[in-house]
Design an enzyme around this catalytic site. Sequence first.
Site: not given
Ligand SMILES: *Cc1c(COP(=O)(O)O)cnc(C)c1O
Length: 344
Positions: A33, A242
């Site tokens: 994702k 800054y």
């Molecule tokens: C993001 C996510 C994962 C992966 O999680 P990690 O901690 O990055 O391994 C798996 N299942 C769901 C439902 C998620 O939202």
Amino acid sequence: MSTAHLTINLHALASNWRALDAKTGVETAAVVKADAYGLGAEPVAWALAEEGVRKFFVAAAEEGAIVREAVGPDAMVAVFSGHMERDTDLLRNHRLTPLINSPEQFKRHTGALPGHPFGIQLDSGMNRLGLEPADWAELRYEALAMNPEVVMSHLACSDEPDHPMNKQQLLTFKQMTDGVKAPRSLAATGGILLGPEFHFDFCRPGIGLYGGMPFAAAKPVVTVDLPVIQTRRVDVGETVGYGNTWTARRPSRIATVAAGYADGLHRAIGGGIDAFAGDQPCPVVGRISMDLITVDVTDLPYNPDRLRILNGHQTVDDLAEAAGTIGYEILTSMGSRYSRGYVE
Ligand SMILES: *Cc1c(COP(=O)(O)O)cnc(C)c1O
């Protein structure tokens, strides 16, 4: 060239997947994702498919379309947000598997795409996504008769092995899926490390693939190189950046590199991190600006033309700690200004 360069090592990625896969006796999927946590969904999914991954997870149907292109027609590409309004064409055209989160989504899906694959996402206590136990009890018989491709849930505290929530969610998930024949999945990266009772039929790591905690043994996947725009001498008592937050205590040389908080190098990082010339650390000094970072290169015998801010010595989690956040956020905020290269 004055843009920062991101190098993604697909060998390290594949090696992290194999290492996580070897920790379980079950299948290992991949979560890609958010453009594969900022590293490029297409090349990352492609490399993982080459490695043998057959199940991919994305957040939205739009992301799924890109992943489908990369992994070919046979792998499962599942969508955490499920079947949202106006997703129907994308789901159909790219053969995506929505993870049904609510009775409304179930109705929408079976109405719009009868016979099309789907999975079920259950809420086992995180209260974020998924069917609640009561809704599941009502839908269960009908949904299971349609052979969902997966029945899954997600852990809220898996990065804290001793947290009582892990056992509680495990129990709830078991109760909710007792007797289910469809493949079951509960563990992301953290869940894999919790041990076999969390593994069910397949695991679905994300962050561990990309070199982040809680998978401490992960190989670093990303390096970030920042071009030096200018180097200057600074006298004792002069300030840099800054707010005059840094003052030279010795005659110094300051290199100004082209990247800043607009590129995901959060302003909150402040001091305490280095930029590297080869193996030699050079402290970041002064505030991080939108497009610029200043580095004390006084101890380098030469003026570098680029400095590396992410590497095997300084990881995404080191940057995250300096910024008061987590590696996930550092990775996914690496901006669109970076040019990207892949080591295949
Ligand atoms: C993001 C996510 C994962 C992966 O999680 P990690 O901690 O990055 O391994 C798996 N299942 C769901 C439902 C998620 O939202």
